[in-house]
Motif scaffolding. Sequence first.
Motif, short mmCIF file in Angstrom:
data_model
loop_
_atom_site.label_atom_id
_atom_site.label_comp_id
_atom_site.label_asym_id
_atom_site.label_seq_id
_atom_site.Cartn_x
_atom_site.Cartn_y
_atom_site.Cartn_z
N UNK A 1 0.83 -1.20 0.00
CA UNK A 1 0.00 0.00 0.00
C UNK A 1 0.87 1.26 0.00
N UNK A 2 2.00 1.20 0.73
CA UNK A 2 2.89 2.35 0.78
C UNK A 2 3.49 2.63 -0.59
N UNK A 3 3.77 1.58 -1.36
CA UNK A 3 4.31 1.77 -2.71
C UNK A 3 3.35 2.59 -3.56
N UNK A 4 2.06 2.24 -3.52
CA UNK A 4 1.08 3.00 -4.29
C UNK A 4 1.00 4.45 -3.87
N UNK A 5 1.08 4.70 -2.56
CA UNK A 5 1.06 6.09 -2.08
C UNK A 5 2.32 6.83 -2.50
N UNK A 6 3.46 6.14 -2.51
CA UNK A 6 4.71 6.78 -2.92
C UNK A 6 4.68 7.18 -4.39
N UNK A 7 4.13 6.30 -5.23
CA UNK A 7 4.05 6.61 -6.66
C UNK A 7 3.21 7.88 -6.89
N UNK A 8 2.07 7.97 -6.21
CA UNK A 8 1.21 9.14 -6.36
C UNK A 8 1.90 10.40 -5.83
#
Length: 308
Positions: free
Chosen positions: A160-167
């Motif tokens: 989930x953190x990866x998705x937030x980092x990309x955004x």
Amino acid sequence: MPVESVEGEQTTFRPADSVVSADSSRPAERSRGEAVGLPWIEEADQVAPVDARELSKLFFERLRTLERGSPDHTYTRDTLIEMNLTLVHYVAGRYRNRGNGQLEDLVQVGTIGLIKAIDRFDVSRGCEFVSFAVPCILGEIKRHFRDTSWAVHVPRRLQELRGELVKAQERLASVLGREPTVKELAADLAVAEEEVLEGVVAANGYAAGSLDAPQDPGEAADTYRKGRSLADAMGAPDPAIEVFEHLHALAPLLAELDERERRIIEMRFGQEMTQAEIGTAMGLSQVHVSRLLSQTLARLRRGLRTRE
């Protein structure tokens, strides 16, 4: 009830007491529908979406009055599931080209979301079941992609953190005109810098490259390298790795030797001294050193075989 056409076939919805069939299984279905006080639907999974919406209201009203686990409750719940399978196919169809699993797999996953929606839906709140069910089905399918699309398994928190980092990276890059730093990402997401670094490292496990994939032609300096795979350019196995493994396995066994035995092993293999030189240094004969060395090596071999 009206007659609706579904994929060229006629599906009739009639009250249970008007159904007459030679099929021995249908009288049982008819009696179940009569017992619950609901219409018997001959093929619930073939109900048109418009009729399914209206019938679902009726079935949900009856479902909340039935005892969970009773035959009447099971009949009503199963019919609701079958009538609303079109919602699952609709949502799953939007993701059929994601390249991660067949449509049938997505339908199975989405059906789990539909069942959860039916079990959690509260008809007294006055909202449409479709509005409640679609997010549940969509959430289950997205969870399926999140759990199966990673090449290396990492904790869900990091996924989930990866998705937030990309955004956050895209948002900050457009504002700053450059790639954001770890500190800026941490401030934007309100997390510690260590968590950002952990998420960046974990993101490397999202996709895996093949060792047989050809090297990038743009990076190749000559025609010979252009036809080589990544595995061809990785070199031969390092023999030091095997030595390290052996030493790692021997460490606890060497610790069990007495002082004289460890000293003989160290002089023989660490300092590469001859047996005669060892004997001179320790005041022993070469024959005695040879005997002690043979006994010690035999003990170490037995210990390695036992541990393996």
